[in-house]
Design a protein around this motif. Structure first.
Motif, PDB file in Angstrom:
ATOM      1  N   LEU A  51     -19.292  -3.503 -20.698  1.00 48.24           N
ATOM      2  CA  LEU A  51     -18.223  -2.836 -21.436  1.00 48.24           C
ATOM      3  C   LEU A  51     -17.042  -2.459 -20.538  1.00 48.24           C
ATOM      4  CD1 LEU A  51     -20.437  -0.490 -23.660  1.00 48.24           C
ATOM      5  CD2 LEU A  51     -19.140  -2.490 -24.444  1.00 48.24           C
ATOM      6  N   GLY A  52     -17.101  -2.846 -19.257  1.00 53.14           N
ATOM      7  CA  GLY A  52     -15.986  -2.587 -18.343  1.00 53.14           C
ATOM      8  C   GLY A  52     -16.133  -1.360 -17.473  1.00 53.14           C
ATOM      9  N   TRP A  53     -17.251  -0.630 -17.587  1.00 50.40           N
ATOM     10  CA  TRP A  53     -17.465   0.562 -16.777  1.00 50.40           C
ATOM     11  C   TRP A  53     -17.945   0.149 -15.390  1.00 50.40           C
ATOM     12  CZ3 TRP A  53     -16.810   5.636 -18.737  1.00 50.40           C
ATOM     13  CH2 TRP A  53     -16.528   5.696 -20.112  1.00 50.40           C
ATOM     14  N   GLN A  54     -17.752   1.036 -14.406  1.00 51.92           N
ATOM     15  CA  GLN A  54     -18.181   0.766 -13.035  1.00 51.92           C
ATOM     16  C   GLN A  54     -18.732   2.037 -12.414  1.00 51.92           C
ATOM     17  OE1 GLN A  54     -14.198  -0.523 -11.960  1.00 51.92           O
ATOM     18  NE2 GLN A  54     -13.928   1.267 -10.638  1.00 51.92           N
ATOM     19  N   PRO A  55     -19.672   1.910 -11.457  1.00 54.79           N
ATOM     20  CA  PRO A  55     -20.204   3.112 -10.804  1.00 54.79           C
ATOM     21  C   PRO A  55     -19.089   3.920 -10.159  1.00 54.79           C
ATOM     22  CG  PRO A  55     -21.563   1.211 -10.289  1.00 54.79           C
ATOM     23  CD  PRO A  55     -20.344   0.681 -10.987  1.00 54.79           C
TER      24      PRO A  55
END
Length: 385
Positions: A171-175
């Motif tokens: 969904l395009g999220w990153q740590p």
């Protein structure tokens, strides 16, 4: 051997069809949590009043016929002169993370925050990832062949947590890189257990220390607002002894105590361990629904031989059990298993309760304005060293 644990039931009611995210009054937010539970104290509207320097907004996910199926607290940090802000949902949102369409729950949140001028959204997904029993960790330390928890085979893997990271990436999220809240926590399961079973689960050393405190005449009682000055003095003494600084003044703890208890009387409690008329240790206990947390503690340098900390924690475990908590959360631990390292002492102390080390998913970010997001990350890197 890794044991797969069943996913936890979602705290929110089942939902179907399109979802909307809308602002709601803080009182409505608090009432929903009181009725449904299933969230952390960091997602209560009272927490917004603790965090000076942040704006806050209570949000609700509404489904069919406008029925609320989840709520969340968003904290905003404004960037002066730009009309933009950083949005943070600590240990949230408490949505149905096990559902088949995670985007359906997160996208309306992102759309609303984008309309608010947010350039980066940071969340703290609540699902657990891996779980190690205290006995497993102690055995690994005795074996001497590992130095970090990640090198030890976990006792359980949560199927929701094990897949959530991949779903967020899609969904395009990153740590986030460096988490604000602890990734590793220590939790003592209480659900379905008699208090005698919890006592038997303590390590022999812990039971001896609680008995020693009792025989020495250590008493534990609940304190009040005016006792926070004594509590704070012990916290500062603990910081100096341990060569660390939480960076919080007395006013912070006074605000914390006032606001959490204004939302629900008894939500935050201060417990004091006394010996010979002197307060030797003081800890705070927070409860939301069927969860309880050991939040902050301090102890005196003198009098440690009568084990006031063990007596105090056992009283807090008893209190959490008496309140019907399913879990008593002792908050953060470090994943180092080096007995000579500076972090192992706290982990060893918590292991004595017989609970579990739980690895969460850490915090995740979604850039909504990449240039501002990159600049913000550089600023945080400089600030955090």
């Amino acid at each position: 051997m890794t044991v797969v644990v069943p996913e936890a039931a979602a705290a929110c009611p089942a939902d179907s069809g399109p979802l909307r995210v809308v602002p709601i009054p803080a009182a409505e937010h608090a009432a929903w949590i009181a009725a449904h539970g299933g969230t952390t104290f960091l997602q209560c509207p009272s927490w917004a009043r603790v965090k000076a320097g942040w704006r806050a907004e209570s949000l609700a996910w509404t489904g069919a016929e406008g029925r609320t199926v989840a709520v969340a607290l968003v904290l905003y940090r404004d960037v002066r002169g730009l009309g933009r802000s950083f949005a943070y949902l600590p240990e949230g949102p408490a949505i149905d993370w096990a559902g088949p369409d995670l985007g359906r729950r997160l996208e309306p949140l992102v759309d609303l925050l984008r309309s608010r001028g947010v350039f980066t959204v940071r969340i703290g997904p609540p699902p657990a990832h891996r779980i190690w029993e205290a006995a497993t960790v102690r055995a690994a330390v005795r074996g001497g062949s590992v130095s970090r928890l990640s090198e030890v085979l976990p006792d359980a893997v949560d199927p929701v947590g094990s897949t959530t990271g991949e779903r967020l990436r899609a969904l395009g999220w990153q740590p986030a890189g460096r988490d604000t809240q602890p990734r590793f926590t220590f939790r003592l399961p209480l659900a379905g257990r008699e208090l005698g079973s919890v006592w038997d689960g303590l390590s022999p050393e812990w039971r001896r220390n609680v008995r020693r405190a009792r025989a020495a005449g250590v008493s534990v009682a609940e304190g009040a607002f005016e006792d926070l000055e004594c509590f704070y003095a012990l916290v500062r003494e603990t910081e100096r002894r341990g060569c660390f600084d939480l960076g919080r003044g007395l006013a912070y703890y006074q605000r914390q105590y006032t606001e959490l208890n204004a939302e629900l009387p008894g939500r935050m409690r201060l417990l004091l361990a006394r010996h010979g008329g002197e307060v030797l240790a003081a800890h705070t206990l927070v409860t939301v629904g069927r969860r309880a947390w050991y939040l902050t503690g301090g102890s005196a340098t003198q009098g440690r031989q009568v084990r006031p900390g063990n007596a105090l924690q056992w009283s807090m475990i008893q209190a959490a059990h008496g309140l019907g908590a399913d879990v008593y959360d002792l908050r953060g631990v470090q994943p180092s298993l080096d007995p000579s390292g500076p972090d192992y002492g706290l982990l060893r102390w918590k292991l004595g309760t017989g609970g579990q080390v739980v690895e969460g998913l850490g915090e995740w970010e979604l850039p909504l304005n990449r240039p501002l997001h990159a600049a913000f990350r550089r600023y945080l890197a400089r600030r955090q060293g």
